[in-house]
Motif scaffolding. Structure first.
Motif, PDB file in Angstrom:
ATOM      1  N   ALA A 136       0.857  -1.185   0.000  1.00 12.52           N
ATOM      2  CA  ALA A 136       0.000   0.000   0.000  1.00 12.52           C
ATOM      3  C   ALA A 136       0.895   1.237   0.000  1.00 12.52           C
ATOM      4  CB  ALA A 136      -0.908  -0.003   1.232  1.00 12.52           C
ATOM      5  N   PRO A 137       0.399   2.311  -0.642  1.00 16.72           N
ATOM      6  CA  PRO A 137      -0.860   2.379  -1.376  1.00 16.72           C
ATOM      7  C   PRO A 137      -0.735   1.743  -2.761  1.00 16.72           C
ATOM      8  CG  PRO A 137       0.275   4.464  -1.529  1.00 16.72           C
ATOM      9  CD  PRO A 137       1.117   3.603  -0.638  1.00 16.72           C
ATOM     10  N   GLN A 138      -1.878   1.399  -3.333  1.00 11.87           N
ATOM     11  CA  GLN A 138      -1.933   0.898  -4.698  1.00 11.87           C
ATOM     12  C   GLN A 138      -2.955   1.729  -5.478  1.00 11.87           C
ATOM     13  OE1 GLN A 138      -2.392  -3.442  -5.087  1.00 11.87           O
ATOM     14  NE2 GLN A 138      -2.077  -3.628  -2.884  1.00 11.87           N
ATOM     15  N   LEU A 139      -2.660   1.975  -6.738  1.00 11.12           N
ATOM     16  CA  LEU A 139      -3.599   2.687  -7.595  1.00 11.12           C
ATOM     17  C   LEU A 139      -3.561   2.068  -8.985  1.00 11.12           C
ATOM     18  CD1 LEU A 139      -5.628   4.993  -7.991  1.00 11.12           C
ATOM     19  CD2 LEU A 139      -3.706   6.432  -8.725  1.00 11.12           C
ATOM     20  N   PHE A 140      -4.710   1.564  -9.422  1.00 11.02           N
ATOM     21  CA  PHE A 140      -4.848   0.980 -10.748  1.00 11.02           C
ATOM     22  C   PHE A 140      -5.807   1.846 -11.568  1.00 11.02           C
ATOM     23  CE2 PHE A 140      -3.879  -2.367  -7.750  1.00 11.02           C
ATOM     24  CZ  PHE A 140      -2.828  -3.033  -8.366  1.00 11.02           C
ATOM     25  N   THR A 141      -5.397   2.162 -12.785  1.00  8.51           N
ATOM     26  CA  THR A 141      -6.203   3.000 -13.677  1.00  8.51           C
ATOM     27  C   THR A 141      -6.393   2.271 -14.997  1.00  8.51           C
ATOM     28  OG1 THR A 141      -5.264   5.002 -12.683  1.00  8.51           O
ATOM     29  CG2 THR A 141      -6.396   5.248 -14.794  1.00  8.51           C
ATOM     30  N   PHE A 142      -7.635   2.221 -15.454  1.00  7.21           N
ATOM     31  CA  PHE A 142      -7.970   1.569 -16.714  1.00  7.21           C
ATOM     32  C   PHE A 142      -8.806   2.531 -17.557  1.00  7.21           C
ATOM     33  CE2 PHE A 142      -7.933  -1.433 -13.193  1.00  7.21           C
ATOM     34  CZ  PHE A 142      -6.984  -2.361 -13.594  1.00  7.21           C
ATOM     35  N   VAL A 143      -8.427   2.691 -18.815  1.00  6.21           N
ATOM     36  CA  VAL A 143      -9.188   3.514 -19.757  1.00  6.21           C
ATOM     37  C   VAL A 143      -9.464   2.648 -20.980  1.00  6.21           C
ATOM     38  CG1 VAL A 143      -9.272   5.619 -21.119  1.00  6.21           C
ATOM     39  CG2 VAL A 143      -8.043   5.611 -18.931  1.00  6.21           C
ATOM     40  N   ASP A 144     -10.743   2.342 -21.193  1.00 12.48           N
ATOM     41  CA  ASP A 144     -11.135   1.493 -22.322  1.00 12.48           C
ATOM     42  C   ASP A 144     -12.034   2.309 -23.234  1.00 12.48           C
ATOM     43  OD1 ASP A 144     -11.624  -0.520 -24.070  1.00 12.48           O
ATOM     44  OD2 ASP A 144     -12.569  -1.877 -22.633  1.00 12.48           O
ATOM     45  N   SER A 145     -11.416   2.991 -24.191  1.00 11.64           N
ATOM     46  CA  SER A 145     -12.139   3.854 -25.119  1.00 11.64           C
ATOM     47  C   SER A 145     -11.696   3.487 -26.529  1.00 11.64           C
ATOM     48  CB  SER A 145     -11.849   5.333 -24.818  1.00 11.64           C
ATOM     49  OG  SER A 145     -12.557   6.183 -25.691  1.00 11.64           O
ATOM     50  N   LYS A 146     -12.325   2.449 -27.058  1.00  9.50           N
ATOM     51  CA  LYS A 146     -11.900   1.916 -28.347  1.00  9.50           C
ATOM     52  C   LYS A 146     -11.829   3.033 -29.389  1.00  9.50           C
ATOM     53  CE  LYS A 146     -11.197  -2.422 -27.438  1.00  9.50           C
ATOM     54  NZ  LYS A 146     -12.077  -3.486 -27.853  1.00  9.50           N
ATOM     55  N   PRO A 147     -10.745   3.049 -30.183  1.00  8.77           N
ATOM     56  CA  PRO A 147      -9.761   1.979 -30.376  1.00  8.77           C
ATOM     57  C   PRO A 147      -8.539   2.062 -29.455  1.00  8.77           C
ATOM     58  CG  PRO A 147      -9.415   3.669 -32.006  1.00  8.77           C
ATOM     59  CD  PRO A 147     -10.589   4.121 -31.183  1.00  8.77           C
ATOM     60  N   VAL A 148      -8.638   2.792 -28.326  1.00  4.76           N
ATOM     61  CA  VAL A 148      -7.495   2.977 -27.435  1.00  4.76           C
ATOM     62  C   VAL A 148      -7.797   2.344 -26.080  1.00  4.76           C
ATOM     63  CG1 VAL A 148      -6.092   4.666 -26.203  1.00  4.76           C
ATOM     64  CG2 VAL A 148      -6.720   5.086 -28.579  1.00  4.76           C
ATOM     65  N   TYR A 149      -6.794   1.627 -25.537  1.00  7.33           N
ATOM     66  CA  TYR A 149      -6.881   1.063 -24.194  1.00  7.33           C
ATOM     67  C   TYR A 149      -5.614   1.437 -23.436  1.00  7.33           C
ATOM     68  CZ  TYR A 149      -7.026  -2.304 -20.362  1.00  7.33           C
ATOM     69  OH  TYR A 149      -7.029  -2.876 -19.116  1.00  7.33           O
ATOM     70  N   PHE A 150      -5.782   1.923 -22.190  1.00  3.87           N
ATOM     71  CA  PHE A 150      -4.645   2.310 -21.357  1.00  3.87           C
ATOM     72  C   PHE A 150      -4.784   1.655 -20.001  1.00  3.87           C
ATOM     73  CE2 PHE A 150      -2.971   5.193 -18.041  1.00  3.87           C
ATOM     74  CZ  PHE A 150      -1.623   5.158 -18.379  1.00  3.87           C
ATOM     75  N   GLU A 151      -3.632   1.169 -19.463  1.00  2.00           N
ATOM     76  CA  GLU A 151      -3.624   0.533 -18.150  1.00  2.00           C
ATOM     77  C   GLU A 151      -2.394   0.988 -17.376  1.00  2.00           C
ATOM     78  OE1 GLU A 151      -4.798  -3.564 -18.070  1.00  2.00           O
ATOM     79  OE2 GLU A 151      -3.329  -4.070 -16.518  1.00  2.00           O
ATOM     80  N   SER A 152      -2.600   1.323 -16.089  1.00  3.35           N
ATOM     81  CA  SER A 152      -1.504   1.800 -15.257  1.00  3.35           C
ATOM     82  C   SER A 152      -1.587   1.176 -13.872  1.00  3.35           C
ATOM     83  CB  SER A 152      -1.560   3.326 -15.135  1.00  3.35           C
ATOM     84  OG  SER A 152      -0.606   3.798 -14.191  1.00  3.35           O
ATOM     85  N   TRP A 153      -0.447   0.668 -13.384  1.00  6.56           N
ATOM     86  CA  TRP A 153      -0.310   0.170 -12.014  1.00  6.56           C
ATOM     87  C   TRP A 153       0.710   1.036 -11.281  1.00  6.56           C
ATOM     88  CZ3 TRP A 153       0.384  -5.878 -11.962  1.00  6.56           C
ATOM     89  CH2 TRP A 153      -0.539  -6.473 -12.833  1.00  6.56           C
TER      90      TRP A 153
END
Length: 265
Positions: A136-153
């Protein structure tokens, strides 16, 4: 007499239509008679007297399974999201082949194509039967907006409170996928590890030749990733990168990589 003839003709016609309407019956053997006609009749009467049981409802809890294979070995995840009043509560279990198990939990906030999931976790080492780390802390971010996908840990792991010879660190993993077609995406990948404390790798750090693991940038990888939709609810991620930090180059190998499989239920 004419009425009897017409009745026989209608009966025959009905039989022919019935046979034409049931061609599947031609390809099947007739069902064998029950071994005990009396028992079968009694069972039928009981079933008719009792109301039919409702069909079981499918689970409404979104869940997922994942495994990664990379320089850390095989890592397994399983997670789910539970609706608790107005809050979507996400949790997961993380397992490694080194005997470490971790439990993470936190709320997930979804705003259109964006999901933000802060979490806290605790890991336990079942090889030594000791606490391993506060994650901790942890932060996960997901953006799914086709045709683009973004992921962050982004996450911190603090082990020195349980074992002074283990490094505390902050880790981040980030990638972007562009999908030119529905089932194939490609894009850049970045990940880094920053050590937070100095760790003596021998019992006495004052001994000549003691190896001290210092704080600072421990790993910095840059590369590319491919995303493939692999059947219903399945996704493959194939990452290949370059490790820029010499101390993290395993056996002098500057290449880094990861194979990921994810299934959503």
């Amino acid at each position: 007499m004419m009425e009897n003839d017409m009745g026989r003709c209608c009966s025959a016609l009905a039989c022919v239509v019935g046979l034409l309407a049931s061609p599947a019956a031609w390809a099947q053997d007739p069902a064998p008679p029950p071994a005990d006609p009396g028992a079968a009749a009694a069972a039928g009467a009981t079933a008719a007297a009792e109301p039919a049981a409702p069909a079981p409802q499918e689970s409404q809890i979104p869940s997922w399974f994942r495994f990664d294979a990379d320089s850390l070995g095989l890592q397994l995840w399983a997670g789910a999201s539970h609706q608790v009043g107005p809050i979507s509560l996400s949790s997961d279990i993380y397992l490694t082949t080194l005997g470490t198990a971790e439990f993470d939990i936190g709320p997930a906030f979804t705003m259109g194509p964006v999901t933000i999931n802060p979490m806290v976790g605790f890991s336990f080492n079942f090889m030594t039967m000791e606490p391993a780390a506060l994650v901790a802390p942890q932060l996960f971010t997901f953006v799914d907006s086709k045709p683009v996908y973004f992921e962050s840990w982004i996450l911190g792991s603090f082990s020195s409170m349980f074992n002074e010879s283990v490094q505390n660190y902050v880790y981040t993993r980030d990638f972007l996928l562009y999908y030119p077609i529905d089932d194939f995406g490609i894009g850049p990948h970045f990940e880094a590890t920053v050590d937070l404390n100095e760790v003596a790798l021998e019992d006495d750090p004052l001994t000549a030749g003691a190896d001290v693991d210092a704080s600072g940038l421990a790993s910095l990888q840059v590369g590319g990733v491919i995303g493939l939709n692999y059947g219903t609810g399945n996704k493959l991620l194939l990452y290949l990168g370059y490790e820029t930090q010499e101390e993290s180059q395993i056996g002098g190998n500057k290449l880094a990589g990861r194979f990921t499989f994810v299934h959503n239920f």
